[in-house]
Scaffold this active site. Sequence first.
Site, PDB file in Angstrom:
ATOM      1  N   HIS A   1       1.202  -5.591 -31.109  1.00  0.00           N
ATOM      2  CA  HIS A   1       1.087  -5.307 -32.547  1.00  0.00           C
ATOM      3  C   HIS A   1      -0.340  -5.541 -33.071  1.00  0.00           C
ATOM      4  CE1 HIS A   1       1.655  -5.273 -36.867  1.00  0.00           C
ATOM      5  NE2 HIS A   1       1.017  -6.432 -36.872  1.00  0.00           N
TER       6      HIS A   1
ATOM      7  N   GLY B   1     -26.086 -12.003 -30.455  1.00  0.00           N
ATOM      8  CA  GLY B   1     -26.496 -13.185 -31.198  1.00  0.00           C
ATOM      9  C   GLY B   1     -25.756 -13.387 -32.499  1.00  0.00           C
TER      10      GLY B   1
ATOM     11  N   ASP C   1     -28.870 -11.124 -21.092  1.00  0.00           N
ATOM     12  CA  ASP C   1     -29.610 -11.608 -22.263  1.00  0.00           C
ATOM     13  C   ASP C   1     -29.310 -13.079 -22.479  1.00  0.00           C
ATOM     14  OD1 ASP C   1     -26.889 -11.276 -22.885  1.00  0.00           O
ATOM     15  OD2 ASP C   1     -27.356 -11.112 -25.008  1.00  0.00           O
TER      16      ASP C   1
ATOM     17  N   CYS D   1       3.807  -1.274 -41.023  1.00  0.00           N
ATOM     18  CA  CYS D   1       3.310  -0.885 -39.684  1.00  0.00           C
ATOM     19  C   CYS D   1       4.361  -0.033 -38.985  1.00  0.00           C
ATOM     20  CB  CYS D   1       3.012  -2.139 -38.855  1.00  0.00           C
ATOM     21  SG  CYS D   1       2.407  -1.771 -37.184  1.00  0.00           S
TER      22      CYS D   1
ATOM     23  N   ASP E   1     -16.057  -5.169 -30.213  1.00  0.00           N
ATOM     24  CA  ASP E   1     -15.073  -5.765 -29.307  1.00  0.00           C
ATOM     25  C   ASP E   1     -14.757  -7.171 -29.800  1.00  0.00           C
ATOM     26  OD1 ASP E   1     -17.618  -7.176 -28.046  1.00  0.00           O
ATOM     27  OD2 ASP E   1     -15.822  -8.165 -27.240  1.00  0.00           O
TER      28      ASP E   1
ATOM     29  N   GLY F   1     -24.316 -13.464 -19.487  1.00  0.00           N
ATOM     30  CA  GLY F   1     -25.145 -14.501 -20.127  1.00  0.00           C
ATOM     31  C   GLY F   1     -24.360 -15.275 -21.162  1.00  0.00           C
ATOM     32  N   PHE F   2     -23.658 -14.548 -22.005  1.00  0.00           N
ATOM     33  CA  PHE F   2     -22.899 -15.205 -23.074  1.00  0.00           C
ATOM     34  C   PHE F   2     -21.813 -16.096 -22.482  1.00  0.00           C
ATOM     35  CE2 PHE F   2     -21.474 -15.713 -27.348  1.00  0.00           C
ATOM     36  CZ  PHE F   2     -20.111 -15.846 -27.275  1.00  0.00           C
TER      37      PHE F   2
ATOM     38  N   CYS G   1       7.019  -3.130 -34.496  1.00  0.00           N
ATOM     39  CA  CYS G   1       7.550  -3.210 -35.868  1.00  0.00           C
ATOM     40  C   CYS G   1       8.741  -2.302 -36.094  1.00  0.00           C
ATOM     41  CB  CYS G   1       6.430  -2.907 -36.869  1.00  0.00           C
ATOM     42  SG  CYS G   1       5.185  -4.214 -36.883  1.00  0.00           S
TER      43      CYS G   1
ATOM     44  N   CYS H   1       4.255   0.637 -35.654  1.00  0.00           N
ATOM     45  CA  CYS H   1       4.096   0.468 -34.200  1.00  0.00           C
ATOM     46  C   CYS H   1       5.459   0.217 -33.540  1.00  0.00           C
ATOM     47  CB  CYS H   1       3.109  -0.656 -33.882  1.00  0.00           C
ATOM     48  SG  CYS H   1       3.774  -2.326 -33.874  1.00  0.00           S
TER      49      CYS H   1
ATOM     50  N   ASP I   1     -19.619  -6.871 -20.216  1.00  0.00           N
ATOM     51  CA  ASP I   1     -20.662  -7.734 -20.724  1.00  0.00           C
ATOM     52  C   ASP I   1     -21.411  -8.233 -19.482  1.00  0.00           C
ATOM     53  OD1 ASP I   1     -20.668 -10.354 -23.275  1.00  0.00           O
ATOM     54  OD2 ASP I   1     -22.285  -9.321 -22.219  1.00  0.00           O
ATOM     55  N   SER I   2     -22.619  -8.810 -19.671  1.00  0.00           N
ATOM     56  CA  SER I   2     -23.474  -9.084 -18.500  1.00  0.00           C
ATOM     57  C   SER I   2     -23.333 -10.511 -17.969  1.00  0.00           C
ATOM     58  CB  SER I   2     -24.939  -8.869 -18.881  1.00  0.00           C
ATOM     59  OG  SER I   2     -25.191  -9.614 -20.064  1.00  0.00           O
TER      60      SER I   2
HETATM   61  O1  SAQ Z   1     -25.387 -12.007 -27.850  1.00  0.00           O
HETATM   62  C1  SAQ Z   1     -24.475 -11.707 -27.065  1.00  0.00           C
HETATM   63  N1  SAQ Z   1     -24.783 -11.225 -25.831  1.00  0.00           N
HETATM   64  C2  SAQ Z   1     -23.805 -10.898 -24.932  1.00  0.00           C
HETATM   65  N2  SAQ Z   1     -22.497 -11.009 -25.215  1.00  0.00           N
HETATM   66  C3  SAQ Z   1     -22.106 -11.527 -26.428  1.00  0.00           C
HETATM   67  C4  SAQ Z   1     -20.734 -11.702 -26.702  1.00  0.00           C
HETATM   68  C5  SAQ Z   1     -20.352 -12.247 -27.924  1.00  0.00           C
HETATM   69  N3  SAQ Z   1     -19.110 -12.580 -28.433  1.00  0.00           N
HETATM   70  C6  SAQ Z   1     -19.361 -13.128 -29.651  1.00  0.00           C
HETATM   71  N4  SAQ Z   1     -18.405 -13.610 -30.476  1.00  0.00           N
HETATM   72  C7  SAQ Z   1     -16.997 -13.507 -30.151  1.00  0.00           C
HETATM   73  C8  SAQ Z   1     -16.542 -14.713 -29.432  1.00  0.00           C
HETATM   74  C9  SAQ Z   1     -15.632 -14.734 -28.441  1.00  0.00           C
HETATM   75  C10 SAQ Z   1     -15.413 -16.027 -27.939  1.00  0.00           C
HETATM   76  C11 SAQ Z   1     -16.148 -16.989 -28.585  1.00  0.00           C
HETATM   77  S1  SAQ Z   1     -17.123 -16.262 -29.766  1.00  0.00           S
HETATM   78  N5  SAQ Z   1     -20.671 -13.125 -29.961  1.00  0.00           N
HETATM   79  C12 SAQ Z   1     -21.325 -12.589 -28.888  1.00  0.00           C
HETATM   80  C13 SAQ Z   1     -22.690 -12.402 -28.641  1.00  0.00           C
HETATM   81  C14 SAQ Z   1     -23.080 -11.882 -27.403  1.00  0.00           C
END
Ligand code: SAQ
Length: 375
Positions: free
Chosen positions: A338, A219, A149, A307, A269, A98-99, A312, A309, A95-96
């Site tokens: 599990h 989002g 993002d 299950c 994910d 931002g989140f 189990c 696995c 992931d980048s």
């Molecule tokens: O728009 C997104 N942009 C970049 N990474 C993300 C990761 C994201 N993960 C969740 N939800 C799962 C969660 C994991 C922890 C708290 S909520 N929603 C997400 C949205 C974004």
Amino acid sequence: MDPAVKYTLIKKEKHTGARLGLLETPHGTFETPMFMPVGTEATVKNMSPEDLEKIGASIILSNTYHLWLRPGEDIVKEAGGLHKFMNWNKGILTDSGGFQVFSLAKTRDITEAGVHFRNHLNGRREFLSPEKAIQIENDLGPDIMMSLDECPPFFESYDYIKDSVERTSRWAERGLRAHRNPDWQALFGIVQGAGFEDLRKQSAQDLVSMDFPGYSIGGLSVGESKEEMNHVLDFTAPFLPENKPRYLMGVGSADSLIDGVIRGIDMFDCVLPTRIARNGTCMTTKGRLVVKNAKYARDFRPLDENCDCYVCRNYSRAYIRHLINANELFGTHLTSYHNLYFLLKLMADVRQSIRDDNLLEFREHVFEEYGFNKK
Ligand SMILES: O=c1[nH]cnc2cc3nc(NCc4cccs4)[nH]c3cc12
């Protein structure tokens, strides 16, 4: 130049938008739809790479934000990149950041240039720009990487979301220009737009015009209802090209995975399976089981009688309950193993039901048996 990642649509399920596909990456070719375990700090918590391989994991996630702040992408680069560093030879996606800035960092200020925030580890002021995020991901070396993002709150105003979508598109453009290794690292664009169909369309069209090798739908899974998420997917997935992979970020419960696949999603994910495992909550074919509960003290059955696995087949609820209550790390290894097996097996069953054109019957079975229909 060969793209770093190539998606091939193998088959469409007859009654839904579900697709069976193949995703070719520099670290192997994997079937979709797929669930990707999350390994935030270069490890899927409580799991070894050997165990991940055994349960059928194909692509795992790591987080740019975390690895930049600790140990530093320079150390990972010197180690030969993430695959070498963590001894994982299949797919890696990052992931980048931002989140993570929005969900972890204290104080943050978003500007056209990038996002200013305080490092959650030491309180220092940091700055993450689209170019900086790409440089970190280039140095970490994943097969698939995300553009920087803004994941805005789902219930923000139309005007806020419109401005945010337009900035995210400008950031995606800047990220593409900064990307140094497009021949072996696939950069995905992230579609935003909250619950507004016209903004989701604008975001998708902006990114598709930049011709990314794959697209994430961001989002979502940020507090909106499952119905709202499914509604957004209903109108967003069709804005994306059929011959590219579609990745729904942050989704990982059996019902949401199936409903995402039905709407044309190929990759998922979520931290959920490993996060709930750490407090002794297990996913089973009869619903969730909180194994530390006193009622399992003398229950010598497996976590899930349906299950097959390793956990189990070899350990009882009573033993795992004991380990969790004694804070024995082996206990969280067993619950994590599990839960991940459970979701990876579910996705294998989903792929089979696409081959057999009976995904809706499979959905009914899961929703009935696993307790999702209970109001
Ligand atoms: O728009 C997104 N942009 C970049 N990474 C993300 C990761 C994201 N993960 C969740 N939800 C799962 C969660 C994991 C922890 C708290 S909520 N929603 C997400 C949205 C974004």
